[in-house]
Scaffold this motif. Structure first.
Motif, short mmCIF file in Angstrom:
data_model
loop_
_atom_site.label_atom_id
_atom_site.label_comp_id
_atom_site.label_asym_id
_atom_site.label_seq_id
_atom_site.Cartn_x
_atom_site.Cartn_y
_atom_site.Cartn_z
N GLU A 138 85.77 -10.64 -19.35
CA GLU A 138 84.59 -10.40 -18.54
C GLU A 138 83.51 -10.86 -19.35
O GLU A 138 82.52 -11.32 -18.93
CB GLU A 138 84.29 -9.17 -18.00
CG GLU A 138 85.21 -8.52 -17.10
CD GLU A 138 84.82 -7.00 -16.72
OE1 GLU A 138 83.84 -6.50 -17.20
OE2 GLU A 138 85.89 -6.45 -15.90
N ARG A 139 83.60 -10.63 -20.77
CA ARG A 139 82.68 -11.23 -21.67
C ARG A 139 83.15 -11.28 -23.06
O ARG A 139 84.10 -10.61 -23.23
CB ARG A 139 81.13 -10.24 -21.48
CG ARG A 139 81.75 -8.73 -22.05
CD ARG A 139 80.68 -7.53 -21.58
NE ARG A 139 80.71 -7.49 -20.10
CZ ARG A 139 79.66 -7.94 -19.18
NH1 ARG A 139 78.75 -8.51 -19.66
NH2 ARG A 139 79.99 -7.83 -17.89
N ASN A 170 77.01 -15.27 -26.79
CA ASN A 170 77.56 -14.19 -25.99
C ASN A 170 77.53 -14.83 -24.52
O ASN A 170 76.67 -15.51 -24.28
CB ASN A 170 76.48 -12.98 -26.02
CG ASN A 170 76.30 -12.28 -27.28
OD1 ASN A 170 75.61 -12.40 -28.03
ND2 ASN A 170 77.55 -11.55 -27.62
N TYR A 171 78.63 -14.40 -23.94
CA TYR A 171 79.01 -15.02 -22.73
C TYR A 171 79.52 -14.08 -21.64
O TYR A 171 79.88 -12.81 -22.01
CB TYR A 171 79.83 -16.02 -22.59
CG TYR A 171 81.60 -15.62 -22.78
CD1 TYR A 171 81.93 -15.36 -23.99
CD2 TYR A 171 82.22 -15.31 -21.77
CE1 TYR A 171 83.12 -15.16 -24.35
CE2 TYR A 171 83.56 -15.03 -22.13
CZ TYR A 171 83.89 -14.90 -23.27
OH TYR A 171 85.19 -14.55 -23.59
N ALA A 172 79.42 -14.36 -20.30
CA ALA A 172 79.89 -13.51 -19.30
C ALA A 172 80.52 -14.50 -18.28
O ALA A 172 80.01 -15.37 -18.13
CB ALA A 172 79.12 -12.68 -18.69
N ASP A 178 81.57 -15.82 -14.59
CA ASP A 178 80.83 -15.70 -13.43
C ASP A 178 81.48 -16.66 -12.56
O ASP A 178 81.29 -17.71 -12.36
CB ASP A 178 79.49 -16.13 -13.65
CG ASP A 178 78.50 -15.46 -12.41
OD1 ASP A 178 78.72 -14.51 -11.85
OD2 ASP A 178 77.73 -16.51 -12.08
N ALA A 190 76.10 -12.99 -13.39
CA ALA A 190 76.73 -11.85 -14.21
C ALA A 190 75.74 -11.42 -15.38
O ALA A 190 75.15 -12.49 -15.89
CB ALA A 190 78.20 -12.34 -14.85
N HIS A 191 75.53 -10.27 -15.73
CA HIS A 191 74.85 -10.17 -16.82
C HIS A 191 75.54 -10.41 -18.28
O HIS A 191 76.50 -10.05 -18.52
CB HIS A 191 74.41 -8.61 -16.98
CG HIS A 191 73.24 -8.41 -17.70
ND1 HIS A 191 71.97 -8.50 -17.76
CD2 HIS A 191 73.52 -7.53 -18.94
CE1 HIS A 191 71.32 -8.23 -18.71
NE2 HIS A 191 72.12 -7.30 -19.64
N VAL A 192 74.57 -11.01 -18.99
CA VAL A 192 74.79 -11.38 -20.48
C VAL A 192 74.07 -10.28 -21.50
O VAL A 192 72.87 -10.49 -21.35
CB VAL A 192 74.71 -12.79 -20.60
CG1 VAL A 192 75.35 -13.14 -22.11
CG2 VAL A 192 75.54 -13.48 -19.64
N GLU A 193 74.68 -9.63 -22.04
CA GLU A 193 73.90 -9.01 -23.12
C GLU A 193 74.22 -9.74 -24.45
O GLU A 193 75.13 -9.70 -25.01
CB GLU A 193 74.65 -7.54 -23.26
CG GLU A 193 73.66 -6.60 -24.34
CD GLU A 193 74.08 -5.38 -24.66
OE1 GLU A 193 73.67 -4.44 -25.29
OE2 GLU A 193 75.31 -5.29 -23.94
#
Lengths: 142, 142
Positions: free
Chosen positions: B25-26, B45-47, B49, B113-116
């Protein structure tokens, strides 16, 4: 180094000496180049050889085909990246070498640092990437 | 999976479904693109999607400058690589997405998608790389 997990990691630029120290003597890095259809990235085993990295790949592989056909014995612009990040602490570092990659001749190969590729099979295409630019960043908690 | 440390690792091509499963997912991946001075590679950092990856970087950074200046609102050819290798067993895998990267509009960003991002500071430049090509390889002992 003590770190405070409650603080947010910050990025710090690394100098060339620290970048070369982090590369160590050998390991796994990623070479990026344009194979004619845009940028591509291939993980390779490498060894540091002075200000350059030497890496091996399959003689029948994409990297060799692309480099050989696009440069016809010359060199092609490439980047070489190594990093290490820790998922739990969210700290780590990355080092980037940019410059020209060229296939090694038999003579150059004998004089170069030895690279032991992990995969079996033919890995008899050797390349050297001379670093015209070395940069790196450390992600750490202040 | 049982492995025999006396055998030599071999490379096996992975299908698209397995590649997307490995991306998860990330996590941390590396985006490669041409910034006008040749290929370069930046860890992000990735997510995941859908069939794309979304990543964030500094609004003042090289990636954003290069992508924005070179495409002027369009997209730029890029590659996105994720891998995991174990130094002791010499086994692992890598996945490569190739396609076009473009900056996300505010609307797209809200739906993505949220990326932190791990680093602090401004990471308000969001990009999406749509995978026109997905490939991957596993290095394992037979």
């Amino acid at each position: 180094m003590a770190s405070n997990s409650s603080t947010t990691p910050v990025l710090e630029e690394l100098d060339r000496a620290e970048c070369m120290r982090l590369l160590g003597e050998r390991g796994i890095g990623r070479v990026a180049f344009d194979d004619g259809e845009g940028p591509t990235v291939i993980p390779v085993n490498y060894a540091v050889d002075g200000d350059a990295v030497v890496f091996r790949t399959s003689a029948s592989g994409r990297l060799r085909r692309s480099l050989l056909t696009s440069v016809a014995g010359g060199e092609v612009r490439a980047a070489f990246e190594v990093d290490r990040f820790d998922e739990s602490s969210r700290e780590g570092w990355s080092v980037l070498l940019r410059g020209g990659a060229h296939p090694l001749s038999d003579e150059e190969r004998e004089a170069a640092a030895h690279v032991e590729p992990w995969p079996g099979g033919d890995r008899e295409a050797w390349f050297r990437l001379s670093a015209r630019e070395v940069s790196g960043r450390r992600l750490h908690r202040p």
